[in-house]
Design a protein around this motif. Structure first.
Motif, PDB file in Angstrom:
ATOM      1  N   ALA A 169      -1.547 -47.291   5.905  1.00  0.00           N
ATOM      2  CA  ALA A 169      -1.300 -45.912   5.475  1.00  0.00           C
ATOM      3  C   ALA A 169      -2.055 -44.934   6.370  1.00  0.00           C
ATOM      4  N   ARG A 170      -3.326 -45.233   6.639  1.00  0.00           N
ATOM      5  CA  ARG A 170      -4.144 -44.365   7.493  1.00  0.00           C
ATOM      6  C   ARG A 170      -3.473 -44.145   8.850  1.00  0.00           C
ATOM      7  N   ASP A 171      -2.910 -45.187   9.417  1.00  0.00           N
ATOM      8  CA  ASP A 171      -2.301 -45.068  10.743  1.00  0.00           C
ATOM      9  C   ASP A 171      -1.063 -44.172  10.716  1.00  0.00           C
ATOM     10  N   TYR A 172      -0.279 -44.246   9.640  1.00  0.00           N
ATOM     11  CA  TYR A 172       0.890 -43.359   9.545  1.00  0.00           C
ATOM     12  C   TYR A 172       0.461 -41.910   9.345  1.00  0.00           C
ATOM     13  N   LYS A 200      -2.138 -24.283   5.921  1.00  0.00           N
ATOM     14  CA  LYS A 200      -2.476 -24.587   4.532  1.00  0.00           C
ATOM     15  C   LYS A 200      -1.621 -25.716   3.968  1.00  0.00           C
ATOM     16  N   GLU A 201      -0.346 -25.738   4.337  1.00  0.00           N
ATOM     17  CA  GLU A 201       0.562 -26.748   3.791  1.00  0.00           C
ATOM     18  C   GLU A 201       0.218 -28.163   4.243  1.00  0.00           C
ATOM     19  N   ASN A 202      -0.618 -28.293   5.261  1.00  0.00           N
ATOM     20  CA  ASN A 202      -0.938 -29.620   5.811  1.00  0.00           C
ATOM     21  C   ASN A 202      -2.169 -30.255   5.180  1.00  0.00           C
ATOM     22  N   TRP A 203      -2.762 -29.601   4.179  1.00  0.00           N
ATOM     23  CA  TRP A 203      -4.006 -30.131   3.603  1.00  0.00           C
ATOM     24  C   TRP A 203      -3.842 -31.546   3.087  1.00  0.00           C
ATOM     25  N   ALA A 204      -2.664 -31.863   2.508  1.00  0.00           N
ATOM     26  CA  ALA A 204      -2.480 -33.166   1.862  1.00  0.00           C
ATOM     27  C   ALA A 204      -2.553 -34.311   2.860  1.00  0.00           C
ATOM     28  N   LEU A 205      -2.134 -34.081   4.107  1.00  0.00           N
ATOM     29  CA  LEU A 205      -2.220 -35.141   5.109  1.00  0.00           C
ATOM     30  C   LEU A 205      -3.678 -35.514   5.372  1.00  0.00           C
ATOM     31  N   TYR A 206      -4.528 -34.510   5.515  1.00  0.00           N
ATOM     32  CA  TYR A 206      -5.950 -34.787   5.756  1.00  0.00           C
ATOM     33  C   TYR A 206      -6.588 -35.420   4.527  1.00  0.00           C
ATOM     34  N   TYR A 207      -6.234 -34.915   3.359  1.00  0.00           N
ATOM     35  CA  TYR A 207      -6.775 -35.503   2.122  1.00  0.00           C
ATOM     36  C   TYR A 207      -6.364 -36.965   2.002  1.00  0.00           C
ATOM     37  N   SER A 208      -5.102 -37.258   2.233  1.00  0.00           N
ATOM     38  CA  SER A 208      -4.598 -38.623   2.076  1.00  0.00           C
ATOM     39  C   SER A 208      -5.244 -39.564   3.082  1.00  0.00           C
ATOM     40  N   ARG A 209      -5.382 -39.112   4.325  1.00  0.00           N
ATOM     41  CA  ARG A 209      -6.054 -39.967   5.316  1.00  0.00           C
ATOM     42  C   ARG A 209      -7.525 -40.142   4.942  1.00  0.00           C
ATOM     43  N   GLY A 210      -8.139 -39.096   4.401  1.00  0.00           N
ATOM     44  CA  GLY A 210      -9.520 -39.211   3.963  1.00  0.00           C
ATOM     45  C   GLY A 210      -9.689 -40.253   2.875  1.00  0.00           C
ATOM     46  N   VAL A 211      -8.748 -40.302   1.931  1.00  0.00           N
ATOM     47  CA  VAL A 211      -8.803 -41.324   0.879  1.00  0.00           C
ATOM     48  C   VAL A 211      -8.743 -42.716   1.493  1.00  0.00           C
ATOM     49  N   CYS A 212      -7.861 -42.882   2.465  1.00  0.00           N
ATOM     50  CA  CYS A 212      -7.766 -44.195   3.125  1.00  0.00           C
ATOM     51  C   CYS A 212      -9.078 -44.564   3.814  1.00  0.00           C
ATOM     52  N   HIS A 213      -9.651 -43.618   4.544  1.00  0.00           N
ATOM     53  CA  HIS A 213     -10.946 -43.888   5.194  1.00  0.00           C
ATOM     54  C   HIS A 213     -11.991 -44.284   4.151  1.00  0.00           C
ATOM     55  N   ASP A 226     -12.276 -35.573   7.122  1.00  0.00           N
ATOM     56  CA  ASP A 226     -10.925 -35.229   6.663  1.00  0.00           C
ATOM     57  C   ASP A 226     -10.957 -34.402   5.386  1.00  0.00           C
ATOM     58  N   PHE A 227     -11.823 -34.757   4.438  1.00  0.00           N
ATOM     59  CA  PHE A 227     -11.906 -33.986   3.200  1.00  0.00           C
ATOM     60  C   PHE A 227     -12.341 -32.550   3.479  1.00  0.00           C
ATOM     61  N   LYS A 228     -13.294 -32.378   4.372  1.00  0.00           N
ATOM     62  CA  LYS A 228     -13.743 -31.027   4.713  1.00  0.00           C
ATOM     63  C   LYS A 228     -12.627 -30.236   5.393  1.00  0.00           C
ATOM     64  N   GLN A 229     -11.843 -30.900   6.235  1.00  0.00           N
ATOM     65  CA  GLN A 229     -10.722 -30.218   6.888  1.00  0.00           C
ATOM     66  C   GLN A 229      -9.673 -29.811   5.855  1.00  0.00           C
ATOM     67  N   ALA A 230      -9.381 -30.701   4.919  1.00  0.00           N
ATOM     68  CA  ALA A 230      -8.420 -30.389   3.858  1.00  0.00           C
ATOM     69  C   ALA A 230      -8.898 -29.195   3.043  1.00  0.00           C
ATOM     70  N   LEU A 231     -10.203 -29.168   2.751  1.00  0.00           N
ATOM     71  CA  LEU A 231     -10.748 -28.086   1.943  1.00  0.00           C
ATOM     72  C   LEU A 231     -10.768 -26.773   2.714  1.00  0.00           C
TER      73      LEU A 231
END
Length: 584
Positions: A393-396, A409-422, A434-439
């Protein structure tokens, strides 16, 4: 699906004013109901009710038909058999039952609607008008009846009468939305272009985010040689909503010099639009079963109606009938602007059926066809993450982020989702980035606030900021059990056990089926001396299928309790320093 059809104005009246009926789809290949059929009238009736409750309407229709054969004068069985056949789009059988039903219940709304549609399709407009007029009982039935009659009158060459019929609608805002919209459509079709323009302008001013209104207005404008108005209308709509493939495709066509036809090019289209609009609204506001019947009526009147198939698929998704959802989605052809979004939705349906590899294959084909499209990359990341395949998932997600350029702003979920994987892969430094970037992109997204705040508290880091984030998340969504759990666990880690118990009890009330929250409450109970209750919560957590690495820990706590001091990493004085006051 990331971009579903534009939703209609919705109101609780849409749910309250219509009776419930089961859902189905006409092209499903169900298990033959004969295999399950009972031999008695009561057995067939009860089996039909069970199948209907499970949305297995083809089977339910078979059971009710057998029951009706055993008791042909039973009005309850007759009504249920009719509704099931209509929901299944078995039109010959449904029309026969509708005719029988109106003989014993002349004002039955759904039966009258079907008979009106049948007469309309045959060109019997007087008969259609009679059926629709007989269905006027209740606000939504009255709305549907009035709109349908207006289109019958338009088909019968009586546009003045059609417009006058629309004027008889209620003055309620929800009814006036439909009145303005259908008034514009009928005026446009009658070559009363100035009247149409005025009605479209009113409808769009009131509802600029509604896809069908924006699309109809733009098509009207370009057909009346006002390309500038058409472009302005679509751009205004897109600016106020998430982008939709239909509005994007229409804007491109108009900008390229094309003149697309009117949205509603015939009375047949108009009548189908009535049942589509109300059916989609009903399905989206809790009237799922009746919404499906109305959407089936739309497709009965106009079988070539892609957006109605998408709405039907979304309704089946809500009913968790994923096979039916995919059959509806399969009606969207590859040349449709909806096709890619539909394929993504189909992948999610496959995932819901635990056909993960098939879902991945669908999305991989889309990625291969267009490696620069973010949507299938994001969807595949989400599906793999839901199955704890975090590395893949992280790689995708990473591939999708590489395509962003400058994120918005609309791209926050991509960073959040990759952060969860990390984080799940125990790579906290990259997760934190990634979480800080999403925020930074979306400061008020409660998911990010909660995840980052909870992680910091669990690590004993950035305690003041962490508590601020968690409290903000709880304030944004006070009834979210996960967020309340985070707040309770934060108090636990800060050594304030009384506050921890208070919030964790609330979290378990909100989310009683989560093993981690129950485990947290058990720990808090133990720390305040409520040892029997602690062991009960731990035992409860075990029944809720926690992850493997937690099972052994919980079992040990049930046997021995908490033998080590609480890992607070911050005592009460640290908590006071972090929060600026003593926690009570």
């Amino acid at each position: 699906m990331s971009a579903g059809p534009g939703k209609w104005v919705r109101t609780s009246l849409l749910v309250a004013a219509i009776l419930a009926a089961p859902a189905a789809y006409s092209e499903v290949a169900p298990k033959p109901f004969e295999e399950k059929a009972a031999r008695t009238l009561l057995g067939n009736y009860l089996s039909g009710r069970m199948a209907r409750g499970d949305h297995d309407t083809q089977a339910a229709a078979g059971f009710y038909s057998r029951a009706l054969a055993g008791d042909p004068v039973n009005e309850v069985i007759l009504e249920q058999a009719f509704l099931l056949e209509a929901a299944s789009a078995n039109w010959d059988r449904a029309a026969k039952l509708a005719s029988d039903l109106v003989k014993v219940e002349p004002s039955h709304r759904v039966a009258r609607f079907l008979l009106g549609c049948e007469a309309f399709k045959k060109g019997n407009y007087a008969e259609a008008d009679e059926h629709f007029a007989a269905a006027r009982q209740g606000p939504i039935a009255d709305l549907t009846s009035t709109l349908a009659r207006a289109w019958v009158q338009q088909a019968d060459g009586k546009p003045d009468k059609a417009l006058a019929t629309l004027d008889s609608l209620s003055n309620a805002d929800w009814a006036q939305f439909y009145q303005r919209y259908h008034r514009a459509l009928i005026a446009d079709l009658s070559s009363r272009h100035e009247l149409a323009r005025q009605a479209y302008a009113q409808a769009f001013k009131k509802n600029p985010t509604t896809l069908r209104v924006a699309e109809a207005y733009a098509r009207h404008a370009v057909n009346n040689k006002n390309r500038k108005l058409a472009v302005q209308t679509l751009k205004s709509h897109i600016d106020k909503t998430n982008t939709h493939p239909l509005s994007e495709a229409l804007l491109t066509e108009i900008n390229d010099g094309g003149t697309p036809p009117l949205l509603v090019a015939s009375p047949q289209d108009g009548l189908a639009e009535v049942f589509y609009g109300i059916g989609d609204a009903l399905a989206g506001e809790g009237g799922l079963d009746m919404g499906i019947i109305f959407l089936q009526f739309a497709l009965y009147v106009e079988p070539d109606f892609p957006l109605a198939y998408v709405a039907l698929a979304e309704a089946y998704d809500g009913a968790k009938k994923y096979d039916l959802e995919m059959l509806a989605l399969d009606r969207i052809t590859k040349d449709s602007p909806l096709w890619l979004n539909v394929q993504v939705q189909k992948a999610f349906a496959l995932n819901s059926l635990e056909r993960v590899d098939d879902a991945k294959a669908v999305l991989d084909r889309l990625i291969t066809a267009d490696p620069k499209d973010i949507r299938p990359l994001d969807a595949l990341g989400n599906i793999l993450r839901s199955h704890e395949r975090y590395g893949e998932a992280r790689d995708y997600y990473a591939k999708a982020i590489e395509l962003l350029g400058k994120p918005n702003k609309e791209n926050w979920a991509l960073y959040y989702s990759r952060g969860v994987c990390h984080e799940r892969l125990k790579n906290w430094p990259d997760a934190e980035v990634d979480f800080k970037q999403a925020l930074e992109l979306a400061p008020d997204e409660s998911l990010v606030l909660n995840y980052l705040g909870y992680s910091w508290v669990d690590q004993g880091r950035n305690l003041k900021q962490a508590m601020e984030y968690i409290r903000k998340a709880v304030k944004l969504k006070p009834d979210d059990g996960y967020y309340v759990d985070s707040l309770g666990w934060a108090y636990y880690r800060l050594g304030n056990m009384a506050a921890a118990v208070e919030h964790l009890e609330r979290a378990v009330e909100l989310k009683p089926d989560d093993p981690i929250i129950n485990d947290h409450l058990g720990d808090a109970y133990w720390r305040v001396g409520r040892t029997l209750e602690a062991k009960y919560q731990w035992q409860q957590a075990l029944t809720l299928k926690p992850e493997n690495d937690l099972i052994a820990t919980i079992k040990q706590k049930i046997v021995s309790g908490l033998t080590q001091p609480a890992e607070t990493k911050a005592a009460a004085d640290t908590a006071a320093q972090a929060t600026g006051q003593k926690m009570q």
